[in-house]
Write an enzyme that holds these catalytic residues in place. Structure first.
Site, PDB file in Angstrom:
ATOM      1  N   GLY A   1     -14.711   2.987  -3.282  1.00 31.87           N
ATOM      2  CA  GLY A   1     -15.112   2.061  -4.081  1.00 31.87           C
ATOM      3  C   GLY A   1     -13.803   1.298  -4.457  1.00 31.87           C
ATOM      4  O   GLY A   1     -12.551   1.692  -4.314  1.00 31.87           O
TER       5      GLY A   1
ATOM      6  N   GLN B   1      -8.338  -5.011  -8.527  1.00 29.01           N
ATOM      7  CA  GLN B   1      -7.482  -4.107  -7.598  1.00 29.01           C
ATOM      8  C   GLN B   1      -6.841  -4.967  -6.466  1.00 29.01           C
ATOM      9  O   GLN B   1      -5.798  -4.616  -5.835  1.00 29.01           O
ATOM     10  CB  GLN B   1      -8.176  -2.886  -6.979  1.00 29.01           C
ATOM     11  CG  GLN B   1      -8.463  -1.749  -8.051  1.00 29.01           C
ATOM     12  CD  GLN B   1      -9.177  -0.504  -7.542  1.00 29.01           C
ATOM     13  OE1 GLN B   1     -10.345  -0.633  -7.433  1.00 29.01           O
ATOM     14  NE2 GLN B   1      -8.306   0.428  -7.253  1.00 29.01           N
TER      15      GLN B   1
ATOM     16  N   CYS C   1      -7.665   7.064  -7.354  1.00 31.73           N
ATOM     17  CA  CYS C   1      -7.652   5.579  -7.611  1.00 31.73           C
ATOM     18  C   CYS C   1      -6.838   5.110  -6.534  1.00 31.73           C
ATOM     19  O   CYS C   1      -5.940   5.456  -6.438  1.00 31.73           O
ATOM     20  CB  CYS C   1      -7.514   4.983  -9.109  1.00 31.73           C
ATOM     21  SG  CYS C   1      -7.516   3.473  -9.022  1.00 31.73           S
ATOM     22  N   LEU C   2      -7.198   4.004  -5.885  1.00 31.80           N
ATOM     23  CA  LEU C   2      -6.545   3.366  -5.045  1.00 31.80           C
ATOM     24  C   LEU C   2      -5.302   2.608  -5.618  1.00 31.80           C
ATOM     25  O   LEU C   2      -4.291   2.417  -5.037  1.00 31.80           O
ATOM     26  CB  LEU C   2      -7.140   2.323  -3.959  1.00 31.80           C
ATOM     27  CG  LEU C   2      -8.411   2.763  -3.301  1.00 31.80           C
ATOM     28  CD1 LEU C   2      -9.032   1.742  -2.394  1.00 31.80           C
ATOM     29  CD2 LEU C   2      -7.878   3.877  -2.260  1.00 31.80           C
TER      30      LEU C   2
ATOM     31  N   HIS D   1     -16.258   4.601 -12.651  1.00 35.10           N
ATOM     32  CA  HIS D   1     -14.761   4.368 -12.422  1.00 35.10           C
ATOM     33  C   HIS D   1     -14.636   2.876 -12.245  1.00 35.10           C
ATOM     34  O   HIS D   1     -13.664   2.228 -12.717  1.00 35.10           O
ATOM     35  CB  HIS D   1     -14.556   5.107 -11.259  1.00 35.10           C
ATOM     36  CG  HIS D   1     -12.993   4.953 -10.672  1.00 35.10           C
ATOM     37  ND1 HIS D   1     -12.303   6.010 -10.764  1.00 35.10           N
ATOM     38  CD2 HIS D   1     -12.398   3.899 -10.050  1.00 35.10           C
ATOM     39  CE1 HIS D   1     -10.679   5.532 -10.333  1.00 35.10           C
ATOM     40  NE2 HIS D   1     -10.993   4.271 -10.012  1.00 35.10           N
ATOM     41  N   GLU D   2     -15.506   2.192 -11.398  1.00 33.78           N
ATOM     42  CA  GLU D   2     -15.300   0.804 -11.007  1.00 33.78           C
ATOM     43  C   GLU D   2     -15.517  -0.018 -12.350  1.00 33.78           C
ATOM     44  O   GLU D   2     -14.887  -1.038 -12.324  1.00 33.78           O
ATOM     45  CB  GLU D   2     -16.228   0.493  -9.996  1.00 33.78           C
ATOM     46  CG  GLU D   2     -16.030   1.153  -8.788  1.00 33.78           C
ATOM     47  CD  GLU D   2     -14.465   1.322  -8.188  1.00 33.78           C
ATOM     48  OE1 GLU D   2     -13.734   0.248  -8.709  1.00 33.78           O
ATOM     49  OE2 GLU D   2     -14.136   2.249  -7.562  1.00 33.78           O
TER      50      GLU D   2
ATOM     51  N   HIS E   1     -12.584  -0.251 -14.181  1.00 30.00           N
ATOM     52  CA  HIS E   1     -11.875  -1.425 -13.550  1.00 30.00           C
ATOM     53  C   HIS E   1     -12.002  -2.672 -14.363  1.00 30.00           C
ATOM     54  O   HIS E   1     -11.041  -3.677 -14.669  1.00 30.00           O
ATOM     55  CB  HIS E   1     -11.798  -1.282 -12.148  1.00 30.00           C
ATOM     56  CG  HIS E   1     -10.822  -0.522 -11.582  1.00 30.00           C
ATOM     57  ND1 HIS E   1      -9.454  -0.321 -11.794  1.00 30.00           N
ATOM     58  CD2 HIS E   1     -11.239   0.472 -10.758  1.00 30.00           C
ATOM     59  CE1 HIS E   1      -8.750   0.574 -11.046  1.00 30.00           C
ATOM     60  NE2 HIS E   1     -10.041   1.038 -10.366  1.00 30.00           N
TER      61      HIS E   1
HETATM   62 ZN   LIG Z   1      -9.655   2.699  -9.144  1.00 27.64          ZN
END
Ligand SMILES: [Zn+2]
Length: 170
Positions: A46, A51, A93-94, A135-136, A139
């Site tokens: 995702g 991000q 998380c990226l 999670h997204e 963000h």
């Molecule tokens: Zn994330």
């Protein structure tokens, strides 16, 4: 399409509440394409617009990491319709690469939003998909999974990141 750099904590854009997309035009569609390519290259399941430094309500999800076309989902201006139950799983998380922690979240999540062509639809997810949606969505509201981690574990991760940043390794 273009690969975009993924920003990491403590980049301020990750803490901003995102703005709604007014119109899905060609520039938004290009942004979506770039987000998909960036998510696959990472690789991640995702990616939310903040991000890649863009404070708009857009995220992409694909649990198959690009192996099943039908798993790719794009959401523009999404909102929760339903949240139900509870699950406790590891999450990463990226924008916080290399760190995982257990996060409690509802087991089922239904969200409503526009797809890349501007069509409104509702999608329901369970387990990992429900987790990815939440999670997204976090963000898009300037929240990170770390905010949902127990204090001691969170402090430890934050300290390690600061140390790595000081050493120029973050
Ligand atoms: Zn994330």
């Amino acid at each position: 399409m273009a690969l975009l750099p993924i920003v990491r904590v403590p980049e301020p854009v990750l803490r901003q509440k995102t703005k709604k997309v007014k119109k899905i035009d060609t520039s938004i569609q290009k942004l979506i394409d770039d987000m998909i390519e960036t998510m696959y290259a990472a690789p991640g399941i995702g990616l939310a617009a903040p991000q890649i430094g863009v404070s708009l309500r857009i995220f992409v999800v694909d649990l198959s990491l690009g192996h099943k076309a039908e798993d790719l989902m794009v959401f523009v201006n999404p909102e929760f319709v339903e949240l139900e139950g509870m699950q406790l799983e590891e999450e990463g998380c990226l924008s916080v690469p290399g760190f995982n922690a257990t996060v409690a979240r509802p087991m089922r999540a239904a969200i409503r939003g526009l797809d890349r062509h501007g069509t409104m639809r509702t999608v329901e997810g369970k387990e990992l998909l429900a987790r990815a949606f939440q999670h997204e969505m976090d963000h898009l509201d300037g929240r990170l999974f770390l905010d949902r981690v127990r204090g001691i574990k969170r402090d430890l991760i934050v300290k390690k990141i600061r140390k790595m940043a000081r050493a120029g390794k973050w």
